[in-house]
Write a protein that holds these residues in place. Sequence first.
Motif, PDB file in Angstrom:
ATOM      1  N   TRP A 158      -2.920   2.866   0.116  1.00 35.86           N
ATOM      2  CA  TRP A 158      -2.559   1.504  -0.238  1.00 35.86           C
ATOM      3  C   TRP A 158      -3.401   0.497   0.548  1.00 35.86           C
ATOM      4  O   TRP A 158      -3.844  -0.516  -0.001  1.00 35.86           O
ATOM      5  CB  TRP A 158      -1.065   1.268   0.010  1.00 35.86           C
ATOM      6  CG  TRP A 158      -0.633  -0.110  -0.356  1.00 35.86           C
ATOM      7  CD1 TRP A 158      -0.281  -0.568  -1.586  1.00 35.86           C
ATOM      8  CD2 TRP A 158      -0.534  -1.228   0.533  1.00 35.86           C
ATOM      9  NE1 TRP A 158       0.040  -1.908  -1.515  1.00 35.86           N
ATOM     10  CE2 TRP A 158      -0.108  -2.332  -0.227  1.00 35.86           C
ATOM     11  CE3 TRP A 158      -0.759  -1.401   1.899  1.00 35.86           C
ATOM     12  CZ2 TRP A 158       0.103  -3.583   0.331  1.00 35.86           C
ATOM     13  CZ3 TRP A 158      -0.553  -2.655   2.457  1.00 35.86           C
ATOM     14  CH2 TRP A 158      -0.131  -3.723   1.676  1.00 35.86           C
ATOM     15  N   LYS A 161      -6.694   0.057  -0.997  1.00 36.27           N
ATOM     16  CA  LYS A 161      -6.580  -0.794  -2.194  1.00 36.27           C
ATOM     17  C   LYS A 161      -6.409  -2.260  -1.804  1.00 36.27           C
ATOM     18  O   LYS A 161      -6.943  -3.152  -2.483  1.00 36.27           O
ATOM     19  CB  LYS A 161      -5.423  -0.322  -3.066  1.00 36.27           C
ATOM     20  CG  LYS A 161      -5.693   1.034  -3.699  1.00 36.27           C
ATOM     21  CD  LYS A 161      -4.501   1.533  -4.479  1.00 36.27           C
ATOM     22  CE  LYS A 161      -4.801   2.911  -5.059  1.00 36.27           C
ATOM     23  NZ  LYS A 161      -3.695   3.439  -5.839  1.00 36.27           N
ATOM     24  N   CYS A 165      -8.667  -5.346  -2.944  1.00 38.16           N
ATOM     25  CA  CYS A 165      -8.032  -6.547  -3.506  1.00 38.16           C
ATOM     26  C   CYS A 165      -8.558  -7.816  -2.841  1.00 38.16           C
ATOM     27  O   CYS A 165      -8.889  -8.791  -3.510  1.00 38.16           O
ATOM     28  CB  CYS A 165      -6.522  -6.426  -3.322  1.00 38.16           C
ATOM     29  SG  CYS A 165      -5.574  -7.831  -3.882  1.00 38.16           S
ATOM     30  N   PRO A 172      -8.733  -7.777 -11.533  1.00 35.71           N
ATOM     31  CA  PRO A 172      -7.299  -7.751 -11.867  1.00 35.71           C
ATOM     32  C   PRO A 172      -6.539  -6.767 -10.973  1.00 35.71           C
ATOM     33  O   PRO A 172      -6.992  -5.654 -10.694  1.00 35.71           O
ATOM     34  CB  PRO A 172      -7.263  -7.293 -13.319  1.00 35.71           C
ATOM     35  CG  PRO A 172      -8.625  -7.597 -13.862  1.00 35.71           C
ATOM     36  CD  PRO A 172      -9.563  -7.456 -12.691  1.00 35.71           C
ATOM     37  N   MET A 173      -5.367  -7.198 -10.520  1.00 35.49           N
ATOM     38  CA  MET A 173      -4.543  -6.388  -9.624  1.00 35.49           C
ATOM     39  C   MET A 173      -4.210  -5.031 -10.243  1.00 35.49           C
ATOM     40  O   MET A 173      -4.166  -4.015  -9.529  1.00 35.49           O
ATOM     41  CB  MET A 173      -3.243  -7.116  -9.272  1.00 35.49           C
ATOM     42  CG  MET A 173      -3.461  -8.386  -8.467  1.00 35.49           C
ATOM     43  SD  MET A 173      -3.952  -8.060  -6.777  1.00 35.49           S
ATOM     44  CE  MET A 173      -2.399  -7.564  -6.085  1.00 35.49           C
ATOM     45  N   ASP A 174      -3.951  -5.005 -11.547  1.00 36.75           N
ATOM     46  CA  ASP A 174      -3.588  -3.749 -12.196  1.00 36.75           C
ATOM     47  C   ASP A 174      -4.724  -2.720 -12.139  1.00 36.75           C
ATOM     48  O   ASP A 174      -4.475  -1.518 -12.166  1.00 36.75           O
ATOM     49  CB  ASP A 174      -3.171  -3.980 -13.658  1.00 36.75           C
ATOM     50  CG  ASP A 174      -1.836  -4.694 -13.748  1.00 36.75           C
ATOM     51  OD1 ASP A 174      -1.080  -4.701 -12.756  1.00 36.75           O
ATOM     52  OD2 ASP A 174      -1.534  -5.235 -14.832  1.00 36.75           O
ATOM     53  N   GLU A 175      -5.947  -3.175 -12.066  1.00 38.06           N
ATOM     54  CA  GLU A 175      -7.074  -2.253 -11.949  1.00 38.06           C
ATOM     55  C   GLU A 175      -7.159  -1.665 -10.537  1.00 38.06           C
ATOM     56  O   GLU A 175      -7.632  -0.553 -10.362  1.00 38.06           O
ATOM     57  CB  GLU A 175      -8.390  -2.955 -12.267  1.00 38.06           C
ATOM     58  CG  GLU A 175      -8.600  -3.224 -13.729  1.00 38.06           C
ATOM     59  CD  GLU A 175      -9.950  -3.883 -14.009  1.00 38.06           C
ATOM     60  OE1 GLU A 175     -10.915  -3.660 -13.209  1.00 38.06           O
ATOM     61  OE2 GLU A 175     -10.031  -4.619 -14.992  1.00 38.06           O
ATOM     62  N   PHE A 177      -4.416  -1.507  -8.260  1.00 35.06           N
ATOM     63  CA  PHE A 177      -3.228  -0.759  -7.892  1.00 35.06           C
ATOM     64  C   PHE A 177      -2.732   0.084  -9.046  1.00 35.06           C
ATOM     65  O   PHE A 177      -1.904   0.906  -8.948  1.00 35.06           O
ATOM     66  CB  PHE A 177      -2.116  -1.726  -7.413  1.00 35.06           C
ATOM     67  CG  PHE A 177      -2.453  -2.374  -6.100  1.00 35.06           C
ATOM     68  CD1 PHE A 177      -2.235  -1.712  -4.916  1.00 35.06           C
ATOM     69  CD2 PHE A 177      -2.998  -3.649  -6.064  1.00 35.06           C
ATOM     70  CE1 PHE A 177      -2.542  -2.317  -3.691  1.00 35.06           C
ATOM     71  CE2 PHE A 177      -3.311  -4.259  -4.852  1.00 35.06           C
ATOM     72  CZ  PHE A 177      -3.079  -3.590  -3.659  1.00 35.06           C
TER      73      PHE A 177
END
Length: 177
Positions: A158, A161, A165, A172-175, A177
């Motif tokens: 994490w 990541k 970030c 994009p955050m979804d990419e 996490f």
Amino acid sequence: MTHLMRGLPRNGYELVQYFAMDYERLWKASATQVYAELSRMAESGLLELVENRASSRSHGDYILTDAGRQELERWLLHTEADHGVRDDSLLKLIAIGALDDEQAQILIGNEQAYYRRRALALEKRLAEWPEEHEGRIWRGRRAIFHLWLVQARQTLEWLEKLETCLKNPDMPMDEIF
């Protein structure tokens, strides 16, 4: 604590060492806190102070009374756990936006260093697990060490990541996490 649950005597010093060595993630207790809690539990009839086993560090050993065993079972089975544990590490990471990029990297690096040390210590502890520690209580205890190892490894992933970030604000955050 496992010794107390099985009716084996333990003194305050041994319990302080136990929490410091094995369970600081569960209860980071000072010697003062442990001794105060032992006294309170003895006064309440949950523990009994018995003769010292010749330890120079002890004023006596404690054993769990029948009332203590009943209270332990009540607490384990009928009291909802407090899931609101304070985590200073996460508090700092929540506020990371207040730091500039260089400072944020220092904070993340410090956390990564801690979790690497923690994972290594847990791996070592599990690799050196005594063969005689295989009973029901010990299996539960060993399972906790495995959980902590998984958590340390996941926290490291994490944190990587989080670095991505912060370094890539347009991603994009979804990419991530």
